[in-house]
Design an enzyme around this catalytic site. Sequence first.
Site, PDB file in Angstrom:
ATOM      1  N   ALA A  12      -8.045 -10.986  55.897  1.00 13.88           N
ATOM      2  CA  ALA A  12      -9.339 -11.633  56.446  1.00 13.88           C
ATOM      3  C   ALA A  12      -9.693 -12.754  55.816  1.00 13.88           C
ATOM      4  O   ALA A  12     -10.267 -13.718  56.611  1.00 13.88           O
ATOM      5  CB  ALA A  12     -10.283 -10.647  56.523  1.00 13.88           C
ATOM      6  N   ARG A  24     -12.007  -5.515  59.703  1.00 16.21           N
ATOM      7  CA  ARG A  24     -11.171  -4.225  59.479  1.00 16.21           C
ATOM      8  C   ARG A  24     -11.382  -3.717  57.896  1.00 16.21           C
ATOM      9  O   ARG A  24     -10.950  -2.593  57.554  1.00 16.21           O
ATOM     10  CB  ARG A  24      -9.731  -4.530  59.871  1.00 16.21           C
ATOM     11  CG  ARG A  24      -8.566  -3.327  59.683  1.00 16.21           C
ATOM     12  CD  ARG A  24      -7.225  -3.762  60.023  1.00 16.21           C
ATOM     13  NE  ARG A  24      -7.307  -4.119  61.504  1.00 16.21           N
ATOM     14  CZ  ARG A  24      -6.779  -3.288  62.506  1.00 16.21           C
ATOM     15  NH1 ARG A  24      -6.163  -1.905  62.024  1.00 16.21           N
ATOM     16  NH2 ARG A  24      -6.599  -3.676  63.642  1.00 16.21           N
ATOM     17  N   HIS A 111      -0.917  -5.678  61.526  1.00 19.58           N
ATOM     18  CA  HIS A 111      -1.943  -5.057  62.643  1.00 19.58           C
ATOM     19  C   HIS A 111      -1.846  -5.414  64.038  1.00 19.58           C
ATOM     20  O   HIS A 111      -2.764  -5.113  64.564  1.00 19.58           O
ATOM     21  CB  HIS A 111      -3.244  -4.905  62.022  1.00 19.58           C
ATOM     22  CG  HIS A 111      -3.426  -4.321  60.692  1.00 19.58           C
ATOM     23  ND1 HIS A 111      -4.132  -4.959  59.572  1.00 19.58           N
ATOM     24  CD2 HIS A 111      -2.995  -3.406  60.007  1.00 19.58           C
ATOM     25  CE1 HIS A 111      -3.966  -4.214  58.564  1.00 19.58           C
ATOM     26  NE2 HIS A 111      -3.341  -3.194  58.693  1.00 19.58           N
ATOM     27  N   CYS A 144      -2.962  -0.347  83.354  1.00 24.27           N
ATOM     28  CA  CYS A 144      -1.590  -1.299  83.293  1.00 24.27           C
ATOM     29  C   CYS A 144      -1.182  -1.513  84.809  1.00 24.27           C
ATOM     30  O   CYS A 144      -1.400  -0.790  85.982  1.00 24.27           O
ATOM     31  CB  CYS A 144      -0.634  -0.517  82.995  1.00 24.27           C
ATOM     32  SG  CYS A 144       1.012  -0.859  82.940  1.00 24.27           S
ATOM     33  N   CYS A 147       2.127   0.733  85.543  1.00 26.01           N
ATOM     34  CA  CYS A 147       2.336   2.048  86.034  1.00 26.01           C
ATOM     35  C   CYS A 147       0.775   2.732  85.885  1.00 26.01           C
ATOM     36  O   CYS A 147       0.628   4.072  86.143  1.00 26.01           O
ATOM     37  CB  CYS A 147       2.787   2.887  84.696  1.00 26.01           C
ATOM     38  SG  CYS A 147       2.060   2.771  83.055  1.00 26.01           S
ATOM     39  N   SER A 186      -8.210  -8.085  49.909  1.00 27.86           N
ATOM     40  CA  SER A 186      -8.684  -7.323  49.052  1.00 27.86           C
ATOM     41  C   SER A 186      -7.794  -6.353  48.190  1.00 27.86           C
ATOM     42  O   SER A 186      -8.220  -5.928  47.404  1.00 27.86           O
ATOM     43  CB  SER A 186     -10.022  -6.387  49.624  1.00 27.86           C
ATOM     44  OG  SER A 186      -9.431  -5.645  50.660  1.00 27.86           O
TER      45      SER A 186
HETATM   46 ZN    ZN Z   1       2.007   0.815  81.991  1.00 27.34          ZN
END
Ligand code: ZN
Length: 248
Positions: A12, A24, A111, A144, A147, A186
């Site tokens: 960070a 975070r 991340h 989405c 889907c 850190s």
């Molecule tokens: Zn999807």
Amino acid sequence: MDRPLVAILSGAGISTDSGIPDYRGPNGLWRRDPEAEKLVTYEYYMADPEIRRRSWRMRRENHTLKAEPNAAHRAVAELERSGVPVRVITQNVDGLHQLAGLPARKVLELHGSARSVVCTRCHARGTMEDALARVEAGEDDPPCRTCGGVLKSATVMFGERLDPMVLGQAMAVSKACTVFIAVGSSLQVHPAAGLAGVAADHGARLIIVNAEPTPYDDRADQIIREPIGTALPALLRTLSEGARVREA
Ligand code: ZN
């Protein structure tokens, strides 16, 4: 993969000059605010549509996508352009290394990325910009498009595992590098922090650039406490000059 000479683990602290706070880390905003932490915790996010609506609102309001790379990001990209093989392993999700001009294939995002979204069901990906435009247009929890599944930021939330592929590559880079620079981290969040130890175990020169002490300081060959925005460019200049001298 060509043999990386310089591995840079960024946390960070490299992005605070770009106006991005530490969300975070152990003392990050999320850890200090349990309600905010729920918005980025997978279990709550999946279970509760209200959490998702708040989470999308938070993404709309946060300025990560508008942030610009700073002198430290630019110095890393410059080092790569100078011909020194560089790999960046980053704990950040802001995409600023790539925006500074470092090729995406040289960056391992432990991340994930806040610039993309991913479907939790079919894993289709899209840009955060498009998803936020849908939120702006009135979809408070945009599903989405492929889907109908729950869409989330392509970042690793609390309660989610790191991508084993990305972590495996980060491990390989840490073992193979000759210099490992931990900057603005850190070194308290594992497994990222452990990479510094892995690099040192495999003979890399370990350099830590961080304002505060870290658990790996006693293993470091060099510790730099000066502000990252000036200290990192100076350090990387000496590395690229060193590389040129070896070539000559
Ligand atoms: Zn999807």
